[in-house]
Design an enzyme around this catalytic site. Structure first.
Site, short mmCIF file in Angstrom:
data_model
loop_
_atom_site.label_atom_id
_atom_site.label_comp_id
_atom_site.label_asym_id
_atom_site.label_seq_id
_atom_site.Cartn_x
_atom_site.Cartn_y
_atom_site.Cartn_z
N ASP A 10 0.82 -1.25 -0.07
CA ASP A 10 -0.37 -0.05 0.23
C ASP A 10 0.87 1.18 0.39
OD1 ASP A 10 -2.78 1.78 0.14
OD2 ASP A 10 -1.48 1.58 2.76
N ASP A 12 -0.29 4.85 0.91
CA ASP A 12 -0.69 5.94 1.96
C ASP A 12 -0.41 5.03 3.32
OD1 ASP A 12 -2.79 8.98 0.55
OD2 ASP A 12 -1.40 7.78 -0.50
N ASP A 170 -1.66 -0.84 5.95
CA ASP A 170 -1.47 -0.39 7.30
C ASP A 170 -3.28 0.16 7.58
OD1 ASP A 170 -2.53 2.28 5.14
OD2 ASP A 170 -2.18 3.40 7.10
#
Length: 226
Positions: A10, A12, A170
């Site tokens: 991922d 961001d 995250d």
């Protein structure tokens, strides 16, 4: 030998700390329409499912579709001009990526952020680090995360197979994406969700620093994860 042959990241909250620029662009788009603005913690909760859902969550309830679309366009214009004002890699990420590449791990980024921003940010912040980079492109029939389409598209671009793949993110979206793609997930606690939120989403392997993540991905110390 590394523990995994392919690592899909991922963007961001995992590789880049983009929150302040997302917050500022969200509020700039809202203020341009005389709408109430949000705190940075509000925007932290709004992100993860792409820009359109970020804006849908940010505009006041009951906003008509045409106005919401205009706020979205305002956001995209502002973010395109300001996406790197306060954005940079988390400490230790560039070293992590260099060590993975040196170990022969194939690397990809898949992000629900608009492809225009993903391509620019990755090219400028991590030049030459990734073998495939995909932002949101549902117009091409590639569903955004947590559908597995983006991960599969990245594998196809790299000529890689799902065997030996790991997904790193995250948020709950990333946990779901890995499950849908049928691969292990490593969840980073330095991003946009708390440990409790990650555990509630089903996260099973958590790391607190990029150095811990490196040890897990390279198979150097399985106890680095918790």
């Amino acid at each position: 030998m590394p523990a995994y042959r392919t690592a899909v990241f991922d963007l961001d909250g995992t590789l880049l700390d983009t929150l302040e620029d997302l917050h500022l662009s969200t509020n700039a788009a809202l203020a341009a329409r005389d709408m109430p603005t949000h705190t940075i913690d509000d925007v932290r909760r709004f992100v993860g499912n792409g820009i359109k859902l970020l804006i849908h969550r940010a505009v006041p309830a009951g906003t008509d579709a045409a106005t919401e679309a205009a706020v979205y366009e305002d956001f995209c214009a502002h973010y395109a001009a300001h996406c790197e004002d306060h954005t940079g890699p988390y400490q230790g990420i560039p070293e992590l990526l260099a060590h993975l590449r040196a170990a022969g791990v194939t690397l990809a980024v898949v992000s629900n952020k608009g492809d225009f921003a993903v391509q620019e940010l990755v090219a400028r912040q991590f030049p030459g680090a990734f073998d495939a980079v995909l932002g949101e492109n549902e117009a091409a029939g590639i569903r955004k995360k947590p559908a597995p389409d983006m991960v599969r598209a990245a594998l196809k671009r790299m000529g890689a197979t799902p065997e030996g793949m790991v997904y790193i993110g995250d948020s709950e979206v990333d946990v779901q994406t890995a499950a849908n793609a049928g691969c292990p997930c490593v969840s980073c606690t330095w991003g946009f969700r708390s440990v409790d939120e990650l555990l509630a989403a089903g996260a099973t392997t958590l790391v607190d620093t990029p150095a811990e993540l490196e040890r897990v991905l390279l198979g150097l110390d399985a106890s680095a994860a918790r």
